[in-house]
Structure formats: structure tokens, C-alpha cells
Design an enzyme around this catalytic site. Structure first.
Site, PDB file in Angstrom:
ATOM      1  N   GLU A  23     -59.612  39.808 167.710  1.00 26.87           N
ATOM      2  CA  GLU A  23     -60.778  40.301 167.084  1.00 26.87           C
ATOM      3  C   GLU A  23     -60.556  41.709 166.347  1.00 26.87           C
ATOM      4  O   GLU A  23     -61.031  41.791 165.101  1.00 26.87           O
ATOM      5  CB  GLU A  23     -62.021  40.270 167.813  1.00 26.87           C
ATOM      6  CG  GLU A  23     -62.387  38.815 168.133  1.00 26.87           C
ATOM      7  CD  GLU A  23     -61.451  38.369 169.435  1.00 26.87           C
ATOM      8  OE1 GLU A  23     -60.618  39.238 169.896  1.00 26.87           O
ATOM      9  OE2 GLU A  23     -61.594  37.182 169.767  1.00 26.87           O
TER      10      GLU A  23
ATOM     11  N   HIS B  45     -71.203  33.831 176.091  1.00 25.01           N
ATOM     12  CA  HIS B  45     -71.468  33.045 175.141  1.00 25.01           C
ATOM     13  C   HIS B  45     -73.027  33.312 174.214  1.00 25.01           C
ATOM     14  O   HIS B  45     -73.435  32.527 173.728  1.00 25.01           O
ATOM     15  CB  HIS B  45     -71.452  31.832 175.239  1.00 25.01           C
ATOM     16  CG  HIS B  45     -69.900  31.156 175.699  1.00 25.01           C
ATOM     17  ND1 HIS B  45     -69.180  31.922 176.643  1.00 25.01           N
ATOM     18  CD2 HIS B  45     -68.993  30.823 174.328  1.00 25.01           C
ATOM     19  CE1 HIS B  45     -67.961  31.454 176.340  1.00 25.01           C
ATOM     20  NE2 HIS B  45     -67.702  30.824 175.126  1.00 25.01           N
TER      21      HIS B  45
HETATM   22  C1  LIG Z   1     -61.983  37.788 173.117  1.00 21.70           C
HETATM   23  C2  LIG Z   1     -62.225  36.353 172.855  1.00 21.70           C
HETATM   24  N1  LIG Z   1     -62.177  35.743 171.811  1.00 21.70           N
HETATM   25  C3  LIG Z   1     -62.300  34.537 171.618  1.00 21.70           C
HETATM   26  C4  LIG Z   1     -62.821  33.832 172.594  1.00 21.70           C
HETATM   27  C5  LIG Z   1     -62.765  32.219 172.137  1.00 21.70           C
HETATM   28  N2  LIG Z   1     -62.019  31.282 172.713  1.00 21.70           N
HETATM   29  C6  LIG Z   1     -62.064  30.914 173.986  1.00 21.70           C
HETATM   30  S1  LIG Z   1     -60.609  30.070 174.560  1.00 21.70           S
HETATM   31  C7  LIG Z   1     -59.995  30.418 173.080  1.00 21.70           C
HETATM   32  C8  LIG Z   1     -58.313  30.018 172.690  1.00 21.70           C
HETATM   33  C9  LIG Z   1     -57.502  30.587 173.940  1.00 21.70           C
HETATM   34  O1  LIG Z   1     -56.241  29.958 173.528  1.00 21.70           O
HETATM   35  P1  LIG Z   1     -55.096  30.268 174.780  1.00 21.70           P
HETATM   36  O2  LIG Z   1     -55.184  31.480 175.430  1.00 21.70           O
HETATM   37  O3  LIG Z   1     -53.887  29.476 174.355  1.00 21.70           O
HETATM   38  O4  LIG Z   1     -55.904  29.227 175.982  1.00 21.70           O
HETATM   39  P2  LIG Z   1     -55.813  28.041 176.007  1.00 21.70           P
HETATM   40  O5  LIG Z   1     -57.450  27.611 175.954  1.00 21.70           O
HETATM   41  O6  LIG Z   1     -55.154  27.219 175.430  1.00 21.70           O
HETATM   42  O7  LIG Z   1     -55.781  27.496 177.796  1.00 21.70           O
HETATM   43  C10 LIG Z   1     -60.881  31.073 172.143  1.00 21.70           C
HETATM   44  C11 LIG Z   1     -60.601  31.375 170.912  1.00 21.70           C
HETATM   45  C12 LIG Z   1     -62.502  34.295 173.937  1.00 21.70           C
HETATM   46  N3  LIG Z   1     -62.835  33.681 174.992  1.00 21.70           N
HETATM   47  N4  LIG Z   1     -62.380  35.513 173.965  1.00 21.70           N
END
Ligand SMILES: Cc1ncc(C[n+]2csc(CCOP(=O)(O)OP(=O)(O)O)c2C)c(N)n1
Ligand SMILES: [Mg+2]
Lengths: 362, 346
Positions: free
Chosen positions: A90, A159
């Protein structure tokens, strides 16, 4: 996790499928029911179509169309150059948007949820809000940061934050939040056209709220608050997700013989003193309502200004109704945290009506 | 790095050896339970008994392999995707689901299980692990930590600050990056163009390992090695485990919008459970009897979760006020009384 929320009453897929195309088709047939999500989507489509300098990026805004589908169809319609997924960071998203705006683009970036905008706080506070001022006007930053905010959707932690006061306390930012689909369209278009940075707070629990409206639509300029419902006994001041709740409370109060005026603030900062003050001078009573915790919340600023500007017109102290002063609770307890119609009505009951009655008949 | 290929055949590696038979069997047992747990939790989410569930179907080897490499006194720092890791670590399965059930933000006492609360803001708990192990060392205790993060999370600034702190302070932390190829709808090649995510270690003066994340033996072997080195003062490490998220991001995701089902099938053929089972059978490390026992253990966990979750928790609204501060301040005490009064009236 983008816990996209559990299905709200009208169904997540409603917003998901309400694409810009659907909205234009509806408009062609005259006033149609439009959800707030669809109105925002249409505003993005129209803004990207009209101005080659506008571009949209963020997390999952491309092929997925955003976890709330607000950017649905942008990539397929306008291509990767105009709407794309960025790396998951972000601070980087806002930082790069600042750089783009310095060189003539008008980026519209999405923070996936309120609490996930916090990593960008440094960029927002130290650069986005201050660049124009630091450079004595040489570098304006026409950046829009869209943030789905607030609770009421059964989201797990991080959230459901109401983060408006963090932004409104930062001079240099415009902070706006629509309460109706028509405003959602009009204000987003205006925000994108605006030469100031705009934090555009989208009341996520209202993405599925409907209104009959022809798009495109232009409502009042966003810096002006509007009277959503005229009334003579008390002014109920709300914004974003609480506009609907306030109108509901006003209906209920009417049934009990109390005539409530509802003001929708729309742009939280800079503040439109004139509209609210005029209303309160007429009614003599005011209640400010927001989802955020009351202490140090946005309502405190409104109450203070009304006290300063309407002191001699007030029949009772300006009251605030808001969330409890606790961290946002888990889904199963959020109903106790969020202000609803009952708490608003109870606050209005506390506006010293008895003393006026005694005076009036004494 | 791979020690067992997708057909269940052993592969030689110059510097790593597979764990012994007992550990291989334990890895498999934990994966069988983990998979069943994933299925059960996904079902509960479909039934609306969980507000949300981020399934780790397909990632069991990465989670189980990493966690079983920990010593008794070590800490786990999980993210939302890591329920299977937590259950393997010993956290009560029902308490693992408290967050997703919407009952509370964390269902367990982290000190009790040596497991930090599940972290949702990406990469933000990584520095906590650095601080905790630093403090433990200061207090003369031999505590290492395993941080679980996703491929997407490695793009966050917080991840990089944690890597650097860990390296500069030389704290015994292993950052296990489960590269499941997707961050919701965004493929990993849009997150990073580094040759591997493990390469990110280099710039911080750390060791980086790249391992087949669907090979539980390999993950266990590499994480054990990295933990041992880190304990001995050799510095922290990033272990990138290549795996795949078979299920949607969460039950409310729409993966057909961004990925091909052919890709899912490709990875399903590289299933972590199937290959280890083949090896265990071929080498007669386990027989049908023992595998049957694992299945029954898994079923018992699933049944217990189902039964215990069928009982609707009565949440006391008063709990909103009790743990905001060490003691409830007067103004909050008043809100507490007001809510109680409100609830009496309805
Ligand atoms: C700081 C932050 N930004 C955005 C999100 C929203 N978000 C939740 S999971 C996700 C994707 C995460 O991907 P990854 O790190 O590859 O983990 P995975 O879900 O594939 O296990 C996003 C964008 C968040 N939880 N925290
Ligand atoms: Mg991932």
C-alpha cells in the site's frame, strides 16, 4: 485476507455483476435502480473513458474487478495500461501515485479495506497531503485514494474500521464519503477531476443499497453538505453509511411526532459550516452520528463547531452517537458496537424537550 | 530442492537428507489430519457456520513440514492461511477457528501454545518474531521462531524491515514463504521479478532456500537445517516453499475470474499427500493398518470440530469492555453500564 464479506442481504454477486455496461443499459431505459457499487463502477468507467490521464490501480482491481467488484470490467474494456494490479504494497501504491500525479497523470488507487490502508499512512500524511503546500502551489497532487470503510458486514478483524478521523485531522486532504448511489457516482467523478488529493471513503455496507437514478448524474458539488430530509425539531447529522440509518431514524421519529431534519455531510474535510449551522439555527437541536468510536471522533469536531457557531440557538447540548470506545469487535458482537436507529432515537430523547415544554407553557 | 518427487520416489541431494522413518510417518499423519481439517472448515464456511475460511488445501506439506521442524520451546507466527500449521503446532482446532467463526479476534492464549495470534494485515507480524526471539535471547532462553507468510506478503515494506532487523540482530527466525502462486487474483510474477523469492534474502545478508513446498520431507529438512543454523548464531533465513492454493482464496472468492482450471489440475497432480503416501507404502514404512489409523485420527478431529461448533457460543456483550485496558477506565465503565441497560430494555 481479503475476506470478502459474507453475503449481505442482497447478495455479494449483485454488486459483482452490476457492471458499467449494466448501468449504461439501465440509464438508456430511463431511471433505473442502481446500487452504490454499480454507480462507483460506472463513474470509474466514465472517468477513464473521458480522460486519458486517468488510470486505476491497486490490489486485485484488474481481472478480478476488486474484491467488491467496483473496478469490474475496467481492464477488459480499457486495457492493462488504464487499470492494473500492482505489487501488494500500500505504501508503494500511494507513493507511486504521488509520483505519477507529479508528472501529469491522475491516478485513482484502491486500498482493499480500511485497515489495509495503514501501511500507506506515511505517504498520505507526509507527502500526499503536504506536497502542494511544501512547493508553494507548484506541485498539486490530483490523486484519489478509494477506501471501502466501516463495518456492518460481518467482516473479521481489520475489515471494518472507520478511519475517517485519521484523514480529516490531516490538513491538505479532502475527505469525502457518499451516502447514496447518485452521490457515489457524482462525487467520484468530481474527486477524480479535483486538483487536491481526495480520500474517497466508500461505505462498504452500502455497496448494495439501491436508488432510482439515471447515470451519468451530477448532484450538488461535493464540498457542500445537503439536507436529505427537511424537518423542524432537531437536526440529525450523518455521513457515509449512517445516512441511511439516520433517515430511518427520522422516519421512526416522525411516527412518534418528532420532525427530524437529516443533513448528509458528504465532504468531511474541509468542512461546510454553512449548511449544518443554518439547519441547527432553525431546529435548535443537533445529534451527530457516525460508526466510529465517539472519543476523539469526527463528531467531536462537528459538535464543537456547532457550539461555537450556534450557541445562542441551541436548546440542548449537541449530542454524539457513535461506536463504543473499544477496538472494532468480532462479527458476532458488532451489532452492540454500531449505532442503530434505537440509539439515535434515544439520543434525541435526551435533548431536553421537557424544559422547553415547561417554558413554552409556563 | 526436492527429496521426494511427485511419484513418491526419493531424490538424492548433495547437502540435505530426508528425515528418518518416524518423522516421515509423522509428517504424513499431520498432513492427513490437516487436509481433513481444511475440508471440514470449508464445509463449515459453506454452511455459514464460519464467517470466512481461507483454505490451505494443497499447502499441507509446506505448513506441516515447517512446523514439525520446530523444537518444543519455539514460537509460531502464523497468518490467516495457516490453520493447518497451527493445528499441527498443537493449537486446539476449534480455537484455531474462533477468528473465522466471528467469535473473537483470537481464540487462544498465545503464550499457552507459543503461537502468536493469526495475522491478517500482511507481513506485519514478521517483526514481532524478531522482537520476541531477541527478548528470549536477552533472557537467556533458546527460542527460535517460524514466521509464515505468503508470496504476496513479501512485497510489503514490513516484510523487508523484518528481514533486515532479523539479519542485523542475528535473531533465530526462519521466514517460511509459502509461494502458492497467487495473492488473491494476482499471480506471483506480478509481485516480483527476482529469480526466486528466496533471492530476497541475499540483499539482507541472509541465507535463502528454495524448496519444493509440496514435498513435506524437503520442507522439513530445509527448515530444520535453517533453524539449527539460526540457533547456532548463523543468522536468520528465508525459506521459499513452492506450492499451490488449490481452493479459492476464501470461500467468497471467484477464482474462475482470474485463473485456469488447467493450472489447478496441474498442481493437483503434484499433491503433497499422495507422493508421501506412495513413498511410505513402497518403503513399507507404514501399512494399511497405520494409514487407517491416521484416517481415523483425522476423522476424529473433524468430528470434534463439527460437534463442538454445532453448539452456538453464547457471547457476552460485556466482553467488549473487559480487555481494552488493564483496568476499565471510568468513561468506558459508563458505556458498559449503558449497554447493559440497553440490553435489559430489549
Ligand atoms: C496490509 C494488507 N493489505 C491487503 C490485505 C488484503 N489481502 C488479504 S490476503 C491478500 C493476498 C495475500 O497473498 P499472499 O501473501 O500470497 O498469501 P495467500 O493468501 O496466497 O496465502 C490480500 C491482498 C491484507 N490482508 N493486508
Ligand atoms: Mg499467495
Amino acid at each position: 485476507m481479503a475476506h470478502t464479506p459474507p453475503t449481505p442481504p442482497t447478495g455479494t454477486e449483485t454488486a459483482a455483476t452490476a457492471s458499467g455496461a449494466a448501468a449504461s443499459a439501465a440509464a438508456a431505459q430511463g431511471a433505473a435502480e442502481v446500487t452504490m457499487g454499480a454507480a462507483l463502477n460506472r463513474a470509474l468507467h466514465d472517468a477513464v473513458a473521458e480522460d486519458p490521464d486517468v488510470l486505476v490501480y491497486g490490489e486485485d482491481v484488474g481481472p478480478l474487478g476488486g474484491v467488491f467488484r467496483v473496478t469490474d470490467g475496467l481492464t477488459s474494456t480499457f486495457g492493462e495500461e488504464r487499470c492494473f494490479d500492482s505489487p501488494l504494497a500500500e505504501s508503494g501504491i500511494v507513493g507511486t501515485a504521488i509520483g505519477m500525479a507529479m508528472y501529469g497523470l491522475r491516478p485513482v488507487v484502491e486500498m482493499q479495506f480500511d485497515a489495509f490502508a495503514y501501511p500507506a499512512f506515511e505517504q498520505v500524511v507526509s507527502h500526499l497531503a503536504k506536497m502542494r503546500n511544501r512547493t508553494r502551489g507548484a506541485v498539486p497532487l490530483p490523486v484519489v485514494i478509494r477506501v471501502p470503510y466501516g463495518g456492518g458486514i460481518g467482516g473479521v478483524e481489520h475489515h471494518s474500521d472507520s478511519s475517517e478521523a485519521y484523514y480529516t485531522h490531516t490538513p491538505g486532504l479532502r475527505v469525502v464519503t457518499p451516502g447514496t448511489p447518485a452521490d457515489a457516482y457524482s462525487m467520484l467523478r468530481e474527486a477524480i477531476a479535483c486538483d487536491d488529493p481526495v480520500v474517497f471513503l466508500e461505505p462498504k455496507r452500502r455497496y448494495w443499497s439501491r436508488q432510482s437514478v439515471d447515470l451519468p448524474v451530477r448532484t450538488e458539488p461535493m464540498e457542500r453538505s445537503v439536507v436529505r430530509r427537511p424537518g423542524s425539531d432537531v437536526t440529525l447529522i450523518a455521513y457515509g453509511p449512517m445516512v441511511e440509518t439516520a433517515l430511518e431514524a427520522a422516519e421512526q421519529a416522525a411516527a412518534e411526532g418528532r420532525d427530524v431534519e437529516v443533513v448528509d455531510l458528504r465532504q468531511l474535510a474541509p468542512f461546510d459550516d454553512a449548511t449544518v449551522a443554518a439547519s441547527v439555527r432553525r431546529t435548535g437541536r443537533a445529534v451527530v452520528v457516525h460508526e466510529a468510536s465517539v472519543f476523539g471522533g469526527y463528531g467531536a469536531e462537528v459538535a464543537a463547531r456547532l457550539t461555537e457557531q450556534c450557541f445562542h440557538y441551541l436548546e440542548a447540548p449537541v449530542l454524539r452517537v457513535g461506536g463504543l470506545d473499544v477496538p472494532y469487535p468480532p462479527p458476532k458482537l458488532e451489532e452492540h458496537h454500531l449505532p442503530g436507529v434505537d440509539r439515535i432515537l434515544a439520543a434525541m430523547d435526551r435533548l431536553q424537550w421537557e424544559s422547553e415544554w415547561v417554558e413554552g407553557h409556563g | 530442492m526436492r527429496l521426494v518427487d511427485r511419484h513418491g520416489r526419493r531424490r538424492e541431494h548433495p547437502s540435505f537428507t530426508a528425515p528418518d522413518h518416524a518423522v516421515l510417518a509423522e509428517l504424513h499423519r499431520a498432513m492427513v489430519i490437516g487436509r481433513r481439517f481444511n475440508q471440514q472448515a470449508s464445509t463449515l464456511a459453506r454452511q455459514g457456520r464460519l464467517a470466512v475460511y481461507p483454505s490451505s488445501m494443497g499447502q499441507e506439506a509446506a505448513q506441516v513440514g515447517g512446523v514439525l521442524a520446530l523444537s518444543e520451546q519455539d514460537w509460531l507466527f502464523p497468518s490467516y492461511r495457516d490453520s493447518v500449521a497451527m493445528v499441527t503446532h498443537g493449537v486446539d482446532p476449534v480455537k484455531t477457528l474462533t477468528l473465522f467463526r466471528g467469535d473473537w479476534h483470537s481464540g487462544y492464549n498465545p503464550h499457552h501454545y507459543r503461537c502468536a495470534p493469526q495475522c491478517t494485515p500482511l507481513a506485519t507480524n514478521a517483526s514481532h518474531a524478531v522482537g520476541l526471539t531477541y527478548a528470549a535471547r536477552r533472557k537467556g532462553r533458546d527460542v527460535a521462531a517460524l514466521v509464515l507468510m505468503g508470496d504476496g506478503a513479501t512485497s510489503e515494506g514490513d516484510a523487508h524491515e523484518a528481514y533486515n532487523f532479523a539479519a542485523v540482530w542475528n535473531t533465530p527466525v526462519v521466514f517460511l514463504v509459502q509461494n502458492n502462486h497467487w495473492a488473491i487474483s494476482v499471480p506471483v510474477h506480478r509481485q516480483s521479478i527476482a529469480p526466486t523469492l528466496a533471492h530476497k534474502a541475499v540483499g539482507y545478508g541472509m541465507r535463502g532456500y528454495n524448496v519444493d513446498g509440496n514435498d513435506a520431507a524437503a520442507v522439513h529438512s530445509v527448515v530444520s537445517h535453517a533453524l539449527a543454523e539460526a540457533r547456532a548464531g548463523g543468522g536468520p533465513a528465508i525459506v521459499e516453499a513452492l506450492t499451490y492454493r488449490i481452493d479459492p482464496h476464501t470461500n467468497s472468492d471467484a477464482p474462475q475470474r482470474y485463473r485456469d482450471s488447467a493450472e489447478v489440475e496441474y498442481w493437483a497432480e503434484r499433491d503433497p499427500l499422495a507422493r508421501l503416501e506412495t513413498l511410505l507404502r513402497n518403503e513399507q514404512i507404514v501399512d494399511d493398518g497405520l494409514l487407517g489409523i491416521y484416517e481415523r485420527d483425522a476423522e476424529r478431529v473433524a468430528t470434534a470440530v463439527r460437534d463442538r461448533m454445532a453448539v452456538e457460543d453464547k457471547l457476552d456483550p460485556d466482553s467488549l469492555f473487559t480487555d481494552v485496558y488493564a483496568a476499565i477506565p471510568p468513561a468506558l465503565e459508563q458505556q458498559r453500564r449503558e449497554l447493559a441497560e440497553e440490553l435489559r430494555q430489549v
